[in-house]
Design an enzyme around this catalytic site. Structure first.
Site, short mmCIF file in Angstrom:
data_model
loop_
_atom_site.label_atom_id
_atom_site.label_comp_id
_atom_site.label_asym_id
_atom_site.label_seq_id
_atom_site.Cartn_x
_atom_site.Cartn_y
_atom_site.Cartn_z
N GLY A 504 0.46 11.13 -44.07
CA GLY A 504 -0.96 10.85 -44.07
C GLY A 504 -1.56 10.76 -42.69
N GLY A 506 -0.28 12.22 -39.82
CA GLY A 506 -0.20 13.50 -39.11
C GLY A 506 1.20 14.06 -39.15
N VAL A 508 5.04 14.97 -37.60
CA VAL A 508 6.09 14.28 -36.85
C VAL A 508 7.01 15.34 -36.23
CG1 VAL A 508 7.95 12.60 -36.93
CG2 VAL A 508 5.98 12.34 -38.45
N ASP A 618 3.27 -1.78 -47.59
CA ASP A 618 3.56 -0.42 -48.05
C ASP A 618 5.07 -0.18 -48.06
OD1 ASP A 618 2.85 2.03 -49.09
OD2 ASP A 618 2.46 2.96 -47.14
#
Length: 835
Positions: A504, A506, A508, A618
């Site tokens: 979410g 970007g 890696v 999360d």
């Protein structure tokens, strides 16, 4: 006292600098779009607005609804033609608008729950979102609602030119959504500015930055001392409603009379009349000087732990000459704002804005008066007035939605689909089917940040939201800042061959610095502005903590509109990669237990390792990373919440997290606690055991939710029937029993019934010990309680978890050299010497 007074003086200066007499250089005329008469083929004129029927062809907006019904009211008690029709949605749907002006827009949603044929709209339960933000969650109608009045929800938010969507998502498969009318139109450029004084329960003299990135929902709009003003009677250019202040007066006897003025107003610096209509500035409440009260106080109910934009309207219609009106405004009986020098002309409208944090109180008090200052009490003319008041709730509940219509169709289904029970499974299935195609939808949490130090040129030098959780200026570790050139060198200028993942936030990349240090480089899409809050939160959290089982932040970069985070490289990837949908070798049960124990240690340290406390929010298998030795480390703190403490039972905040892992107690009451992480960890435990995702949309309704499905088998005493096939014959039956018992306690419906992460850690250590020793035990010896195995599994949730407190200094930090294994630590704890 001197310090407090200096804070108050500074606040006054900030008020005058940022909010007083906002100069505007142009007149404002209400646009002719968008005003939608939903569910109708005809256009309806309401005052000067023309509401266009949405069943008529339109080039500038469109309706995307796979299943909808147009309804006509039966025996409708509302005379307005706008509320004689409605559109009903039984599946996620949205209106899409073409926006040609970038800036702040006003969005109004009209709901009138009439009855039509066999449908009673008052039974609707649904969610509403716009591109990037959730507006209404589980919205329904109170049974005793006055059905003669429509419910109008009003919001201010910044919208970029392009396409803009308003999404309607039924809460369950049996529920539906509806709307009677919609308004979307731009308002004047400087109606809302970005910076305002920030008033918190703890005091301080900070400036809140980033208001333009918020959604502002109008909670109260008060015509103080005057009558109700309706959109067609108030001469309000923005067509707003203003209600009298009588019912909000906390000290009604302090109000002497309602002042009124019939002359012309003296607008200064072209202060637009759209700020408030003339009728607001021509009435006011005055202090009753004949009573013991020296202040007029109004009381308003607000949500806990939420910031509000408070706008106070003043116009001196009571003085005989200038500079005679000298008084203070008080916020929550504490902050005092000196208004003694702002009345420089009679009958001249002006207003002040400030941001107020409600903190732990669900009441907000607004007062005007002379206070107890002898200077003001002895003044020849002492009086205090207030003409109007607006309170808008601030929220930046970003869903990280993309604006293009194809991705929006997928993400719309995700916004409203938070785990809440079996009834939500259908929506979850639809949303996750879409997510399989587009895995970039990740909710973002927002924290307070001031401008980046020494980086005014960055496009991220502005704030996205205000909470009282973190502040960059005093705490930022500039030693973590890495030049962009070094990151480009490490990644070979972001070579696609080095791309190892995408989420979410970007992409890696794997990188190697000049000193041969391997790193993982997480890069947001340059200039997109997406993920700014996650970027900020990640740095705030990880710059404060270091632990063996928490991923380490190497540094960050915010040059040239870049948002880049650099972490230690985790060679084995995510835990999820090793559980399913992968060609990687299967993990043994012992190794899985060790990974769970390491993850529990990391979370336990987050919850208890500092005075502030941190809630991850999360927890899931993709956020558990493994290094070369399969040591587990908790990662991704973009949604984390700072500020929890032992004295604070919960944090009231918007629901964020990942489908299938959400704590139902948190979802129900929007009160986040450390037990919310415990629930998510319980789902993770089942994911590790069964090697299947938390939500599987391809399975039947009964099997789609891993937590519900696995617990049904567990209560039957048949948990071994659903374990990962590769584990068959590998798990000691006693270890499995203890593991299942631990997961069940984590998944208790109410947070108060769940164990702490310290308790969970102990139970997992015990399950590991049972596995590695593989010594036959009698049933009553397999649990920390002597009666555990004598009871049916369905009753296990009533048995308290046996635990031992693990002190903070027992948690190994990242830079500690400790050769003690988890099993050795457990063995020491089990002996008298260890205790």
């Amino acid at each position: 006292m001197e310090t407090l007074q200096s804070h108050r003086n500074l606040l006054l200066l900030l008020l005058l600098q940022f909010s007083f007499l906002q100069p505007l250089s142009y007149a404002y005329y209400l646009p002719d779009k968008y005003f939608i008469n939903c569910g109708s083929e005809t256009n309806e004129k309401v005052d000067t607005r023309i509401f266009v029927g949405d069943k008529r062809p339109a080039a500038s907006f469109s309706l995307h609804a796979p299943h909808y019904t147009s309804l006509n009211a039966e025996n409708n008690q509302n005379s307005s033609l706008l509320y004689q029709t409605a559109i009903l949605f039984r599946s996620p749907s949205y209106y899409e608008f073409d926006i040609d002006v970038t800036g702040t827009h006003l969005v109004r949603l009209h709901f009138y729950p009439f009855s039509s044929k066999n449908t009673n709209l008052s039974t609707a339960v649904f969610n509403v979102s716009v591109t990037g933000f959730s507006l209404l969650r589980n919205f329904n109608f109170v049974p005793n609602i006055n059905t003669k009045l429509p419910v109008i929800k009003e919001y201010l938010l910044s919208i970029h030119n392009g396409t803009f969507a308003i999404n309607f998502i039924p809460y369950t498969e049996k529920s539906f959504a509806f709307v009677n009318a919609i308004e979307v139109f731009p308002i004047p450029e400087n109606f809302i500015t970005d910076e305002h004084p920030d008033i918190t329960p703890l005091g301080g003299d900070k400036t809140y930055k980033g208001l333009l990135s918020q959604v502002l929902e109008t909670i109260y709009r008060i015509n103080v001392g005057g009558p109700e003003l309706t959109p067609d009677s108030a001469s309000d250019t923005l067509r707003r409603s203003w209600i009298p202040d009588d019912i909000y007066l906390s000290t009604p006897e302090a109000a002497e009379k309602s002042a009124a003025y019939s002359g012309s107003l003296n607008y200064r610096n072209d202060l637009g009349q759209y700020i408030a209509p003339d009728n607001v500035y021509k009435t006011a409440q005055e202090v009753n000087l004949q009573t013991k009260f020296i202040n007029i106080t109004w009381k308003f109910g607000v949500n806990l732990g939420v910031r509000h934009l408070v706008r106070m309207h003043f116009c001196d219609i009571v003085s005989q000459s200038t500079y005679n009106l000298e008084f203070f405004a008080y916020i929550n009986h504490g902050w005092k704002i000196d208004l003694s020098n702002v009345s420089t002309r009679l009958a001249a409208p002006y207003y002040v804005d400030f941001v107020v944090d409600s903190g732990k109180s669900d009441d907000m008090y607004i007062s005007v008066g002379m206070g107890n200052d002898p200077t003001y009490l002895k003044a020849v003319y002492r009086q205090a007035i207030l003409n109007g008041l607006e309170i808008m709730e601030m929220s930046n509940i970003s869903s990280n939605l993309k604006s293009d219509s194809k991705k929006r169709k997928n993400v719309v289904l995700m916004v409203g689909s938070v785990a809440g029970g079996v009834a939500l499974i259908c929506i979850l299935i639809i949303g996750l089917l879409a997510a399989l195609k587009c895995r970039k939808s990740k909710p973002v949490e927002i924290v307070t940040w001031s401008a980046w130090p020494g980086n005014e040129g960055s496009s991220y030098g502005r704030t996205s939201e205000g909470t009282n959780n973190a502040s960059l200026i005093p705490n930022m570790n500039l030693g973590l800042k890495i030049p962009l050139s070094e990151i480009q060198f490490a990644t070979n200028n972001f070579d696609k061959k080095l791309l190892v993942g995408e989420g979410g936030f970007g992409k890696v990349y794997k990188g190697v610095f000049r000193n041969n240090l391997k790193v993982a480089v997480k890069r947001s899409e340059p200039g997109s502005g997406q993920g700014l809050p996650e970027f900020q939160t990640e740095i705030t959290i990880l710059s404060k903590i270091r632990h063996k089982h928490l991923v380490s932040l190497i540094g960050y970069c915010d040059e040239s509109s870049e948002m880049i985070l650099v972490y230690e490289y985790m060679a084995k990837g995510t835990l999820r990669d090793h559980l399913y949908k992968s060609k990687l070798p299967s993990l043994s049960w012992k190794r899985r237990l060790e990974i769970c124990i390491g993850s529990a240690r990391g979370l336990h340290y987050l919850h208890t390792g500092s005075a502030e406390g941190i809630i991850h929010r999360d927890v899931k298998s993709t956020n558990i990373l493994l290094d070369e030795k399969y040591i587990a480390k908790v990662a991704d703190f973009g949604l984390s919440k700072l500020g929890h403490s032992l004295e604070q039972s919960h944090i009231s905040t918007a629901v964020k997290g990942t489908l299938g892992y959400l704590d139902p107690d948190y979802f129900r009451y929007q009160q986040l606690t450390v037990k919310s992480d415990v629930y998510s960890f319980g789902v993770l435990l089942l994911e590790v055991l069964c090697a299947r995702p938390a939500i599987n949309p391809l399975l039947s309704r009964e099997q789609a939710s891993l937590a519900e499905w696995a617990m049904q088998w567990h209560k039957k005493g048949l948990l071994e029937q659903i374990i990962d096939p590769s584990l068959v014959g590998d798990i000691n039956v006693n270890s499995l029993r203890k593991y299942g018992e631990t997961a069940e306690k984590c998944l208790s419906e109410f947070g108060v019934d769940r164990p702490s992460m310290g308790d969970v850690l102990w139970d997992l250590e015990y399950a590991l010990q049972l596995q590695v020793t593989a010594v036959h035990r009698d049933p009553h010896e397999d649990s920390a309680t002597n009666v555990a195995s004598e009871l049916p599994l369905s009753n296990l949730q009533r048995i308290p978890t046996f635990s031992i407190s693990i002190e903070r200094d027992e948690l190994p930090l990242l830079d500690e050299a400790s050769g003690t294994t988890a099993s050795q630590v457990f063995s020491q704890m089990m002996t008298d010497e260890g205790r």
